[in-house]
Design a protein around this motif. Structure first.
Motif, PDB file in Angstrom:
ATOM      1  N   VAL A 427       1.434  -1.527   0.197  1.00  0.00           N
ATOM      2  CA  VAL A 427       0.078  -0.202  -0.192  1.00  0.00           C
ATOM      3  C   VAL A 427       0.794   1.509   0.260  1.00  0.00           C
ATOM      4  O   VAL A 427       0.636   2.056  -0.878  1.00  0.00           O
ATOM      5  N   VAL A 428       1.749   0.721   0.897  1.00  0.00           N
ATOM      6  CA  VAL A 428       3.206   2.181   1.165  1.00  0.00           C
ATOM      7  C   VAL A 428       3.388   2.604  -0.498  1.00  0.00           C
ATOM      8  O   VAL A 428       4.044   4.232  -0.852  1.00  0.00           O
ATOM      9  N   ALA A 429       4.187   1.750  -0.824  1.00  0.00           N
ATOM     10  CA  ALA A 429       4.710   1.731  -2.156  1.00  0.00           C
ATOM     11  C   ALA A 429       3.707   2.415  -3.702  1.00  0.00           C
ATOM     12  O   ALA A 429       4.022   3.322  -3.643  1.00  0.00           O
ATOM     13  N   LEU A 430       2.394   1.531  -3.390  1.00  0.00           N
ATOM     14  CA  LEU A 430       1.788   2.405  -4.339  1.00  0.00           C
ATOM     15  C   LEU A 430       1.065   3.849  -3.976  1.00  0.00           C
ATOM     16  O   LEU A 430       1.161   4.424  -4.679  1.00  0.00           O
ATOM     17  N   ALA A 431       0.863   4.007  -2.897  1.00  0.00           N
ATOM     18  CA  ALA A 431       0.849   5.498  -2.666  1.00  0.00           C
ATOM     19  C   ALA A 431       1.684   5.656  -2.998  1.00  0.00           C
ATOM     20  O   ALA A 431       1.606   7.437  -3.000  1.00  0.00           O
ATOM     21  N   GLN A 432       2.837   6.070  -2.740  1.00  0.00           N
ATOM     22  CA  GLN A 432       4.233   6.745  -2.876  1.00  0.00           C
ATOM     23  C   GLN A 432       4.139   7.368  -4.459  1.00  0.00           C
ATOM     24  O   GLN A 432       4.574   8.167  -4.957  1.00  0.00           O
ATOM     25  N   ALA A 433       4.220   5.713  -5.238  1.00  0.00           N
ATOM     26  CA  ALA A 433       3.490   6.690  -6.853  1.00  0.00           C
ATOM     27  C   ALA A 433       2.997   6.751  -7.781  1.00  0.00           C
ATOM     28  O   ALA A 433       3.109   7.485  -8.109  1.00  0.00           O
ATOM     29  N   GLU A 434       2.412   7.108  -6.608  1.00  0.00           N
ATOM     30  CA  GLU A 434       0.509   8.262  -6.842  1.00  0.00           C
ATOM     31  C   GLU A 434       0.799   9.517  -6.325  1.00  0.00           C
ATOM     32  O   GLU A 434       0.721  10.504  -6.471  1.00  0.00           O
ATOM     33  N   ASP A 435       2.151   9.892  -5.426  1.00  0.00           N
ATOM     34  CA  ASP A 435       2.206  11.027  -4.839  1.00  0.00           C
ATOM     35  C   ASP A 435       0.827  10.859  -3.816  1.00  0.00           C
ATOM     36  O   ASP A 435       0.748  12.681  -3.527  1.00  0.00           O
ATOM     37  N   LEU A 436       0.408  10.832  -3.310  1.00  0.00           N
ATOM     38  CA  LEU A 436      -0.457  10.524  -2.086  1.00  0.00           C
ATOM     39  C   LEU A 436       0.252   9.554  -0.639  1.00  0.00           C
ATOM     40  O   LEU A 436      -0.084   8.776  -0.669  1.00  0.00           O
ATOM     41  N   PRO A 437       1.025  10.083  -0.614  1.00  0.00           N
ATOM     42  CA  PRO A 437       1.958   9.903   0.361  1.00  0.00           C
ATOM     43  C   PRO A 437       0.797   9.604   1.824  1.00  0.00           C
ATOM     44  O   PRO A 437       1.033   8.746   3.159  1.00  0.00           O
ATOM     45  N   ALA A 438       0.080  10.532   2.012  1.00  0.00           N
ATOM     46  CA  ALA A 438      -1.116  10.206   3.582  1.00  0.00           C
ATOM     47  C   ALA A 438      -1.975   9.276   3.508  1.00  0.00           C
ATOM     48  O   ALA A 438      -2.077   8.544   4.456  1.00  0.00           O
ATOM     49  N   HIS A 439      -2.229   8.513   1.692  1.00  0.00           N
ATOM     50  CA  HIS A 439      -2.637   7.277   1.974  1.00  0.00           C
ATOM     51  C   HIS A 439      -1.642   6.235   2.756  1.00  0.00           C
ATOM     52  O   HIS A 439      -2.664   5.271   3.405  1.00  0.00           O
ATOM     53  N   GLU A 441       0.345   6.341   5.127  1.00  0.00           N
ATOM     54  CA  GLU A 441       0.813   6.837   6.091  1.00  0.00           C
ATOM     55  C   GLU A 441      -0.438   6.413   7.324  1.00  0.00           C
ATOM     56  O   GLU A 441      -0.917   6.336   8.205  1.00  0.00           O
ATOM     57  N   ALA A 442      -2.171   6.402   6.464  1.00  0.00           N
ATOM     58  CA  ALA A 442      -2.886   5.961   7.203  1.00  0.00           C
ATOM     59  C   ALA A 442      -3.187   4.372   7.579  1.00  0.00           C
ATOM     60  O   ALA A 442      -3.386   3.648   8.078  1.00  0.00           O
ATOM     61  N   VAL A 443      -2.410   4.108   6.857  1.00  0.00           N
ATOM     62  CA  VAL A 443      -1.885   2.596   7.181  1.00  0.00           C
ATOM     63  C   VAL A 443      -0.680   2.532   7.789  1.00  0.00           C
ATOM     64  O   VAL A 443      -0.962   1.360   8.963  1.00  0.00           O
ATOM     65  N   THR A 444       0.308   3.147   7.713  1.00  0.00           N
ATOM     66  CA  THR A 444       1.862   2.648   8.988  1.00  0.00           C
ATOM     67  C   THR A 444       1.059   3.459   9.910  1.00  0.00           C
ATOM     68  O   THR A 444       1.784   3.172  11.293  1.00  0.00           O
ATOM     69  N   ALA A 445       0.461   4.582  10.245  1.00  0.00           N
ATOM     70  CA  ALA A 445       0.096   4.846  11.811  1.00  0.00           C
ATOM     71  C   ALA A 445      -0.600   3.596  13.152  1.00  0.00           C
ATOM     72  O   ALA A 445      -0.356   4.107  13.536  1.00  0.00           O
ATOM     73  N   ARG A 446      -1.386   3.083  11.920  1.00  0.00           N
ATOM     74  CA  ARG A 446      -1.842   2.127  13.327  1.00  0.00           C
ATOM     75  C   ARG A 446      -0.517   0.764  13.426  1.00  0.00           C
ATOM     76  O   ARG A 446      -0.823   0.185  14.471  1.00  0.00           O
TER      77      ARG A 446
END
Length: 452
Positions: A427-439, A441-446
């Motif tokens: 999820v983090v890799a795809l969020a960074q690829a789309e330049d949507l880092p908060a996406h 972070e919504a996972v890693t915050a957990r």
């Protein structure tokens, strides 16, 4: 009476065919300008506007917009027994076919601890439109109501135009046969509203006049989530204008039949089938595609003879001679298949040798009728299939009305902590690829600081 289009010796490219084949002209965009004020009038004035528009367009000013229960009961009591028996059989067959369309929830176990369930949920409320212009369509009541009921829609209402020729208890209401069909199906909410104003009523709801003429009185009709059913260009324009506020089944155009036939077909059967759809409207399309010039000539002769002998001669002749109808000559049956696939007819008959095999090759049609003993008229009433079908070439991307039309698929996602942690880096890799880092972070915050 009907034009010939000779495609023999020509390359049959889909784009060229769609420009060459006959098609009814339906200027919905032009109609939009006329229906926008009507829609706004219904939104602002509710029942008062509906009464005014009924008087203006249907020649009837309804006193009660919702048909009383005793009027529905009277219509069923007075229904011709033969018509009642036919409707009951039509309902029985439609229920049998549509019952098999019901969906069941499916849960997919994606990974240990991670599931996605597809839930099928009916829309909350539907408005079902039944036209009333040049003909009476109790069959359209059946075709709209049965799949909605089998989808278990919580609330449904029917609207149909008032008929100026009605008398007695039916004065100011839709045709008694329409009302009887509703009663037979157990429909309790029926409104005497036609045209664009009916679609506007379903979209915005309607109230009686309140103080100083405001639209704040008693509720006449609650808003619907979805509106289905065929209608004229004004109904279609209203659906287009209100799509988004409400769901719609389709933007229905004039009815159409295409027949793919070879020299084994009976010319009289073909002519009678072409006439049957031309009977609906002067804009109705009747198209024959064949590789047999002798058959084409025989059908032309049969049309001349049969049109003169049938009831609605002028209407039928206008439809058959219009730019939307014609006889299309092709070099081979294979070419005929390409032509009808490009045409994407609402109703397609296959009257050829080995008709079932030919029908299996067709990709684009609202409904396919196989062989000499399955005319379109059977599907209109008693085949069990639905006759609310895509028109105007839309069968290449759309389906006819069905139980699924009234259902919504909802994905229910259920993951455990371990299942989410296992996929978090993706999820983090795809969020960074789309330049949507908060996406991401919504996972890693957990999982920060040993979060549970």
């Amino acid at each position: 009476m009907t034009a010939r289009i000779d495609l023999r010796g020509r390359a049959l490219e889909t784009r060229d065919l769609r420009e060459t084949l006959p098609r009814a002209e339906l200027d919905v965009e032009a109609a939009l300008a006329a229906v926008h004020p009507l829609i706004e009038d219904v939104r602002l004035r509710g029942a008062a506007a509906i009464r005014d528009l009924g008087e203006r367009f249907d020649g009837v000013r309804p006193t009660q917009i919702r048909v009383p229960a005793h009027v529905l009961a009277s219509a069923l009591e007075q229904l011709d027994p033969a018509v009642r028996a036919a409707l009951e059989e039509s309902i029985r067959r439609a229920r049998a076919v549509h019952a098999d369309q019901r969906r069941t929830d499916v849960t997919t176990h994606v990974v240990p601890g991670g599931t996605v369930t597809e839930r099928w949920v009916p829309v909350g409320r539907v408005g079902l439109y039944v036209p009333g212009g040049q003909a009476v369509y109790p069959s359209s009541v059946v075709m709209n109501v049965v799949p909605a009921q089998l989808a278990e829609v919580g609330s449904l209402a029917v609207a149909s135009p008032p008929q100026r020729d009605n008398s007695g208890v039916f004065t100011g209401y839709p045709h008694p046969t329409i009302l009887a069909a509703c009663a037979l199906l157990g429909v309790e909410e029926v409104h005497t509203v036609g045209g664009a104003q009916a679609i506007a009523m379903f979209a915005h709801g309607a109230r009686e006049d309140g103080p100083e003429g405001t639209n704040t009185g008693a509720v006449v009709c609650e808003p619907a989530d979805l509106v289905t059913g065929p209608g004229n260009v004004w109904v279609t324009a209203a659906k287009r204008a209100l799509k988004g506020l409400i769901g719609i089944d389709a933007e229905a155009g004039p009815t159409e039949i295409a027949i793919l036939a070879d020299d084994s077909a009976d010319a009289d059967h073909l002519a009678s089938d072409l006439i049957s759809q031309a009977e609906h409207d002067v804009l109705a399309a009747s198209v024959l595609v064949t590789d047999s010039e002798p058959l084409a000539a025989a059908v032309e002769q049969a049309l001349d003879r049969r049109v003169a002998a049938t009831k609605h001669t002028e209407r039928i002749r206008a439809a058959l001679s219009g730019p939307q109808s014609g006889i299309v000559l092709v070099d081979s049956l294979d070419d005929g298949v390409r032509v009808v696939d490009a045409y994407a007819a609402e109703h397609l008959e296959i009257q050829t040798r080995d008709a079932a095999a030919v029908a299996a090759r067709i990709r684009n049609a609202g409904a396919i009728f196989v062989g000499p003993w399955a005319p379109v008229s059977l599907g209109d009433y008693c085949a069990g299939s639905n006759h609310v079908l895509p028109t105007g070439g839309c069968a290449c991307h759309s389906s006819g009305l069905s139980v699924q039309s009234f259902l919504r698929g909802i994905h229910v996602v259920d993951y455990t902590r371990d299942a989410l942690q296992d996929v978090a880096h993706h999820v983090v890799a795809l969020a960074q690829a789309e330049d949507l880092p908060a996406h991401g972070e919504a996972v890693t915050a957990r999982f920060e600081d040993g979060s549970a």
